[in-house]
Write a protein that holds these residues in place. Sequence first.
Motif, PDB file in Angstrom:
ATOM      1  N   CYS A 193       2.798   4.148   2.322  1.00 17.88           N
ATOM      2  CA  CYS A 193       3.235   2.788   1.983  1.00 17.88           C
ATOM      3  C   CYS A 193       4.642   2.528   2.524  1.00 17.88           C
ATOM      4  CB  CYS A 193       3.209   2.593   0.472  1.00 17.88           C
ATOM      5  SG  CYS A 193       1.579   2.757  -0.270  1.00 17.88           S
TER       6      CYS A 193
ATOM      7  N   THR B 234       2.079   1.267   7.130  1.00 18.13           N
ATOM      8  CA  THR B 234       1.942  -0.033   6.480  1.00 18.13           C
ATOM      9  C   THR B 234       3.286  -0.736   6.329  1.00 18.13           C
ATOM     10  OG1 THR B 234       2.270   0.736   4.199  1.00 18.13           O
ATOM     11  CG2 THR B 234       0.066   0.927   5.113  1.00 18.13           C
TER      12      THR B 234
ATOM     13  N   CYS C   4       0.308  -5.433   5.106  1.00 20.51           N
ATOM     14  CA  CYS C   4      -0.121  -5.743   3.751  1.00 20.51           C
ATOM     15  C   CYS C   4       1.088  -5.909   2.846  1.00 20.51           C
ATOM     16  CB  CYS C   4      -1.012  -4.635   3.203  1.00 20.51           C
ATOM     17  SG  CYS C   4      -1.650  -4.969   1.550  1.00 20.51           S
TER      18      CYS C   4
ATOM     19  N   LEU D 174       1.942  -5.365  -0.758  1.00 15.98           N
ATOM     20  CA  LEU D 174       1.398  -4.682  -1.930  1.00 15.98           C
ATOM     21  C   LEU D 174       1.582  -5.470  -3.217  1.00 15.98           C
ATOM     22  CD1 LEU D 174       2.243  -0.874  -1.629  1.00 15.98           C
ATOM     23  CD2 LEU D 174      -0.005  -1.956  -1.741  1.00 15.98           C
TER      24      LEU D 174
ATOM     25  N   ALA E 104      -2.995  -4.316  -3.070  1.00 12.70           N
ATOM     26  CA  ALA E 104      -3.305  -2.886  -3.067  1.00 12.70           C
ATOM     27  C   ALA E 104      -4.764  -2.646  -2.724  1.00 12.70           C
ATOM     28  CB  ALA E 104      -2.959  -2.283  -4.438  1.00 12.70           C
TER      29      ALA E 104
ATOM     30  N   LEU F 157      -5.298  -3.157   0.977  1.00  6.78           N
ATOM     31  CA  LEU F 157      -4.742  -2.054   1.751  1.00  6.78           C
ATOM     32  C   LEU F 157      -5.668  -0.841   1.723  1.00  6.78           C
ATOM     33  CD1 LEU F 157      -2.521  -0.789   3.414  1.00  6.78           C
ATOM     34  CD2 LEU F 157      -1.295  -0.257   1.302  1.00  6.78           C
TER      35      LEU F 157
ATOM     36  N   LEU G 289       3.342   7.041  -1.947  1.00  4.94           N
ATOM     37  CA  LEU G 289       3.766   5.798  -2.590  1.00  4.94           C
ATOM     38  C   LEU G 289       5.224   5.527  -2.250  1.00  4.94           C
ATOM     39  CD1 LEU G 289       2.219   6.587  -6.093  1.00  4.94           C
ATOM     40  CD2 LEU G 289       1.199   5.174  -4.278  1.00  4.94           C
TER      41      LEU G 289
ATOM     42  N   GLY H 144       8.233   1.980  -1.634  1.00  2.00           N
ATOM     43  CA  GLY H 144       8.491   0.550  -1.596  1.00  2.00           C
ATOM     44  C   GLY H 144       9.823   0.208  -2.235  1.00  2.00           C
TER      45      GLY H 144
ATOM     46  N   GLN I 152       0.935   0.775  -7.395  1.00  2.00           N
ATOM     47  CA  GLN I 152       0.867   2.228  -7.213  1.00  2.00           C
ATOM     48  C   GLN I 152      -0.294   2.824  -8.010  1.00  2.00           C
ATOM     49  OE1 GLN I 152       3.563   0.455  -7.774  1.00  2.00           O
ATOM     50  NE2 GLN I 152       5.008   0.918  -6.127  1.00  2.00           N
TER      51      GLN I 152
ATOM     52  N   LEU J 278      -3.543   2.063  -6.239  1.00  2.00           N
ATOM     53  CA  LEU J 278      -3.739   2.927  -5.078  1.00  2.00           C
ATOM     54  C   LEU J 278      -4.167   4.333  -5.502  1.00  2.00           C
ATOM     55  CD1 LEU J 278      -0.685   1.899  -2.861  1.00  2.00           C
ATOM     56  CD2 LEU J 278      -3.080   1.337  -2.471  1.00  2.00           C
TER      57      LEU J 278
END
Length: 257
Positions: free
Chosen positions: A13, A37, A59, A61, A67, A70, A86, A88, A115, A118
Motif C-alpha cells: 500500500c 499502489t 486506488c 484506500l 480497499a 484494490l 499496510l 499510508g 487495513q 485488506l
Amino acid sequence: MQFGLAGKTALICASTSGLGRATARALAEEGVNVVVTGRSAERAKEVAGELPGAVGVGCDLVADGGAERLLTAAREAVGDLDILVLNGPGPAPGPARATDTAGVAQAIATLVTPQEILVRGTLPAMVEKGWGRILSISSTSVQAPLPNLSLSNLGRAALAGYLKTLAAEVAAQGVTVNSLLPGRIATPRARQIDEAAAQRTGRPLDEVEAASKATIPAGRYGEPDEFGAAAAFLCSTQAAYITGTALRCDGGMVPTL
C-alpha cells in the motif's frame, strides 16, 4: 542472504514514494511479484515500471469501497497474495484536547478500517497455503506517542492492537504479523516536515535538520533502502519465527527498551 521469496506475490500500500516505495523495491529485488499502489494510477504504473515483475494499480484506500477494489485489482494482476504490506498517511496533527468525534472517526477510517478489510480479504488464502506475511509500516508513536499527533497516535495504536491480537491467532498456520516502526528516514515526507518547522520557527533549514539529527544516537537520518531491507527481512522465510513484534528502525531514537 537469500530470503526465499522468489515467485511470491505482494501488495504494498502507498508505495509510489517514501517507505512504501523502498519496501516495494526491496521485495522486487528478492524476486517478489509486487503490486505498487497509490492514488494516481499513472504514478503507480511509472514506479512499477522501474521494478522487475511489478505492476501498478491506482486506488484511494480511504474512499468508499477502495480497499475492496484494490484487492480485486491486485488478485487480477498477480493472483492470491502471499505478502500484504499496510501503509499510508495519517490524519491531520492536533492536540488531544482538540479531538472531537469527527476526528476520531476520521482516524479510524484512515488508519484502521481499510487495513482491516485488506487483512480480512487476504488472510484466508495465506492460511490455506500455510504461508503468509502481514507487515504494517507504522510509527514509533505506537510505543512512544508523539506530541500534537493525537489522532495519529489513536489510530495507529488501535491498528497495532488489532494486529498483535491477530498474530497469536494465525501463528500456527504459518502466517506472521508484524509492525515496522520508522524513526526519521530521509524521505520526501521528512524533508517536508523539516521545511515546515523551519518556516514555522524562522530558523534555517540546515539548523532544523541538525537539531533533529542531534536527537538520534546514530547521528543521521536513516536511508529508505535501510528501511526497505528491514521490511524485506520481516517478510522472509528466515523470519518465520518472528511474529507479533513491533520492530523499530530509528537509529536508537526512541529511549525505551
